[in-house]
Enzyme design. Structure first.
Site, PDB file in Angstrom:
ATOM      1  N   LYS A   1     -10.990  -1.563  -4.127  1.00 58.34           N
ATOM      2  CA  LYS A   1     -11.770  -0.337  -3.954  1.00 58.34           C
ATOM      3  C   LYS A   1     -10.934   0.886  -4.244  1.00 58.34           C
ATOM      4  O   LYS A   1     -11.387   1.837  -4.835  1.00 58.34           O
ATOM      5  CB  LYS A   1     -12.241  -0.228  -2.497  1.00 58.34           C
ATOM      6  CG  LYS A   1     -13.401  -1.092  -2.143  1.00 58.34           C
ATOM      7  CD  LYS A   1     -14.009  -0.589  -0.851  1.00 58.34           C
ATOM      8  CE  LYS A   1     -13.715  -1.479   0.336  1.00 58.34           C
ATOM      9  NZ  LYS A   1     -12.530  -1.181   1.106  1.00 58.34           N
TER      10      LYS A   1
ATOM     11  N   LYS B   1       0.824  -1.209   0.000  1.00 57.77           N
ATOM     12  CA  LYS B   1       0.000   0.000   0.000  1.00 57.77           C
ATOM     13  C   LYS B   1       0.851   1.249   0.000  1.00 57.77           C
ATOM     14  O   LYS B   1       0.484   2.262  -0.605  1.00 57.77           O
ATOM     15  CB  LYS B   1      -0.933   0.017   1.213  1.00 57.77           C
ATOM     16  CG  LYS B   1      -2.121  -0.932   1.039  1.00 57.77           C
ATOM     17  CD  LYS B   1      -3.284  -0.543   1.925  1.00 57.77           C
ATOM     18  CE  LYS B   1      -4.390  -1.559   1.825  1.00 57.77           C
ATOM     19  NZ  LYS B   1      -5.607  -1.165   1.246  1.00 57.77           N
TER      20      LYS B   1
ATOM     21  N   LYS C   1      -5.609  -7.832  -8.055  1.00 53.29           N
ATOM     22  CA  LYS C   1      -7.006  -8.058  -7.696  1.00 53.29           C
ATOM     23  C   LYS C   1      -7.813  -6.771  -7.859  1.00 53.29           C
ATOM     24  O   LYS C   1      -7.252  -5.680  -7.825  1.00 53.29           O
ATOM     25  CB  LYS C   1      -7.117  -8.575  -6.258  1.00 53.29           C
ATOM     26  CG  LYS C   1      -6.841  -7.537  -5.188  1.00 53.29           C
ATOM     27  CD  LYS C   1      -7.249  -8.081  -3.823  1.00 53.29           C
ATOM     28  CE  LYS C   1      -7.362  -6.971  -2.799  1.00 53.29           C
ATOM     29  NZ  LYS C   1      -8.525  -6.092  -2.980  1.00 53.29           N
TER      30      LYS C   1
HETATM   31  P1  ATP Z   1      -8.909  -1.393  -0.373  1.00 55.13           P
HETATM   32  O1  ATP Z   1      -8.348  -1.082  -1.732  1.00 55.13           O
HETATM   33  O2  ATP Z   1      -9.478  -0.215   0.341  1.00 55.13           O
HETATM   34  O3  ATP Z   1      -7.984  -2.218   0.481  1.00 55.13           O
HETATM   35  P2  ATP Z   1     -10.366  -3.795  -1.025  1.00 55.13           P
HETATM   36  O4  ATP Z   1     -11.133  -3.894  -2.287  1.00 55.13           O
HETATM   37  O5  ATP Z   1      -9.059  -4.515  -0.964  1.00 55.13           O
HETATM   38  O6  ATP Z   1     -10.208  -2.264  -0.683  1.00 55.13           O
HETATM   39  P3  ATP Z   1     -11.040  -4.458   1.704  1.00 55.13           P
HETATM   40  O7  ATP Z   1     -11.872  -3.488   2.449  1.00 55.13           O
HETATM   41  O8  ATP Z   1      -9.560  -4.465   1.919  1.00 55.13           O
HETATM   42  O9  ATP Z   1     -11.325  -4.278   0.132  1.00 55.13           O
HETATM   43  O10 ATP Z   1     -11.593  -5.914   1.946  1.00 55.13           O
HETATM   44  C1  ATP Z   1     -12.940  -6.192   2.254  1.00 55.13           C
HETATM   45  C2  ATP Z   1     -13.185  -7.665   2.046  1.00 55.13           C
HETATM   46  O11 ATP Z   1     -13.305  -7.954   0.649  1.00 55.13           O
HETATM   47  C3  ATP Z   1     -12.056  -8.570   2.560  1.00 55.13           C
HETATM   48  O12 ATP Z   1     -12.623  -9.709   3.147  1.00 55.13           O
HETATM   49  C4  ATP Z   1     -11.305  -8.953   1.318  1.00 55.13           C
HETATM   50  O13 ATP Z   1     -10.615 -10.191   1.446  1.00 55.13           O
HETATM   51  C5  ATP Z   1     -12.417  -9.004   0.270  1.00 55.13           C
HETATM   52  N1  ATP Z   1     -11.912  -8.689  -1.063  1.00 55.13           N
HETATM   53  C6  ATP Z   1     -11.284  -7.546  -1.425  1.00 55.13           C
HETATM   54  N2  ATP Z   1     -10.989  -7.563  -2.730  1.00 55.13           N
HETATM   55  C7  ATP Z   1     -11.434  -8.750  -3.219  1.00 55.13           C
HETATM   56  C8  ATP Z   1     -11.430  -9.351  -4.517  1.00 55.13           C
HETATM   57  N3  ATP Z   1     -10.905  -8.729  -5.571  1.00 55.13           N
HETATM   58  N4  ATP Z   1     -11.989 -10.580  -4.658  1.00 55.13           N
HETATM   59  C9  ATP Z   1     -12.524 -11.227  -3.597  1.00 55.13           C
HETATM   60  N5  ATP Z   1     -12.573 -10.711  -2.343  1.00 55.13           N
HETATM   61  C10 ATP Z   1     -12.040  -9.479  -2.151  1.00 55.13           C
HETATM   62 MG    MG Z   2      -7.734  -4.398   0.772  1.00 50.65          MG
END
Ligand code: ATP
Ligand code: MG
Length: 347
Positions: A217, A119, A214
């Protein structure tokens, strides 16, 4: 006997996407619907984690509300008193326990966390906060306060779960003479978590533009991310412009065809069909355009239906649920915090 506790939370950043939905939210909601009487389920909004990286603070309240509404539109039952939704910052014990845990955590331990490295490289040096560096400690507090046993972690979070177990064991051992029962409940290890949550645990939906990473967000452009609040037609267009490869025929194989495999995976999730079936159906076909259209249609259908549910969500019911959950959670969290405060001589 109190019920085993399952706990998870999305970090507040931008809108939720289909990866969050299928990877985290839906398994939790299925659990709530089917086993809501066997477990205590805590689904909370990690707002304190949201300010570890730059964010438009004025948008915070509306993002939080949209996450809550998404939980409900996805089917989270509001009428079961053992199922909780709450906002992390409304339970001050999170910050207070994190401070105590900080004082039992070494710099070396935090330096080894790969999520921080991943990050922080995306930020300029002045914007890499101490909060981001130490966030696994806050995450440990999030888990330990509620005596959580089960925490569904994606592979990006396994190191943090291991850290949570380490710090809890360390503190329990350190104060075992005065607190033989232990101060914290140790959550199950990653292997047990995977056994408990099943296959969804490893789910990683890839970015449509760059299938090497992946869907996230906090992605800078969001062009390869299908957000739950995307206009359905715009989302379908994102699918049509997904990155594929030059192999020329369809095979479900992430090593050689990550983009195509990701599209098959997304199709399977949206159509609620087993991936093996979907993969067999498309195996060897040569039209990538046809696959993209099929996925785009599913995306359009799914978002249209979901957004109709979203429009029917009752905000006053959410508000009432927050009030009762946050009162209950403050009670449990404060009990754990008090044990830790007594151990270190603050009470
Ligand atoms: P950020 O970029 O803010 O870290 P993020 O998309 O990685 O956002 P998180 O808030 O970190 O989302 O994770 C929320 C949940 O969603 C966690 O349980 C994480 O494992 C799951 N998750 C995040 N991205 C994915 C993805 N691409 N596919 C499946 N599960 C996901
Ligand atoms: Mg994340």
């Amino acid at each position: 006997m109190s019920k085993p506790v399952i706990l998870t939370a999305p970090r507040v950043s931008s809108s939720l996407h289909i990866g969050n939905y299928f990877g985290a939210l839906l398994p939790m909601i299925d659990m709530a619907k089917n086993h809501g009487n066997d477990y205590q389920i805590n689904l909370f909004i990690a707002d304190l984690h949201g300010i570890t990286t730059p964010i438009d603070y004025t948008l915070m309240p509306s993002i939080i509300q949209s996450y809550l509404r998404t939980f409900v539109a996805a089917g989270f039952p509001l009428d079961n008193p053992d199922l909780h939704i709450y906002r992390q910052s409304f339970i001050p014990a999170h910050s207070e326990l994190a401070w105590i845990l900080d004082c039992f955590t070494s710099m070396g331990e935090m330096n080894r966390m790969t999520q921080f490295k991943d990050k922080s490289v995306k930020l300029s040096e002045e914007r890499v906060s101490v909060g981001l560096f130490g966030y696994p400690v806050l995450m440990a507090a999030d888990i330990l306060l509620y005596n959580a046993n089960y925490v569904p972690v994606g592979d990006d979070q396994t190191q943090h779960l291991e850290f949570t177990r380490d710090i809890a064991e360390r503190i329990n051992k350190r104060f075992a003479d005065r607190f033989p029962e232990g101060i914290f409940t140790i959550p199950y290890n990653v292997k047990k978590q995977h056994e408990f949550f099943g296959k969804d645990q490893g789910l990683r939906i890839r970015d449509l533009q760059d299938p090497a990473k992946k869907m996230s967000k906090s992605d800078e452009t969001g062009k390869g991310v299908i957000f739950m609040n995307d206009d359905p037609d715009a989302a379908a267009k994102k699918v049509m412009s997904a990155t594929t490869d030059s192999v020329g025929s369809i095979h479900y194989d992430y090593a050689t065809q990550p983009g195509i495999s990701n599209l098959l995976e997304i199709y399977a999730l949206l159509a609620a069909q087993p991936i093996v079936e979907v993969a067999a159906e498309w195996e060897g076909k040569t039209s990538y355009g046809e696959l993209k259209s099929a996925v785009a249609d599913q995306v359009r259908l799914f978002l249209t239906k979901f957004q109709a549910n979203l429009a029917n969500v009752d905000d006053t019911k959410i508000q009432a649920k927050l009030q009762s959950s946050e009162a209950a959670m403050n009670h449990i969290a404060n009990e754990t915090l008090l044990r830790a405060q007594k151990a270190v001589g603050l009470r």
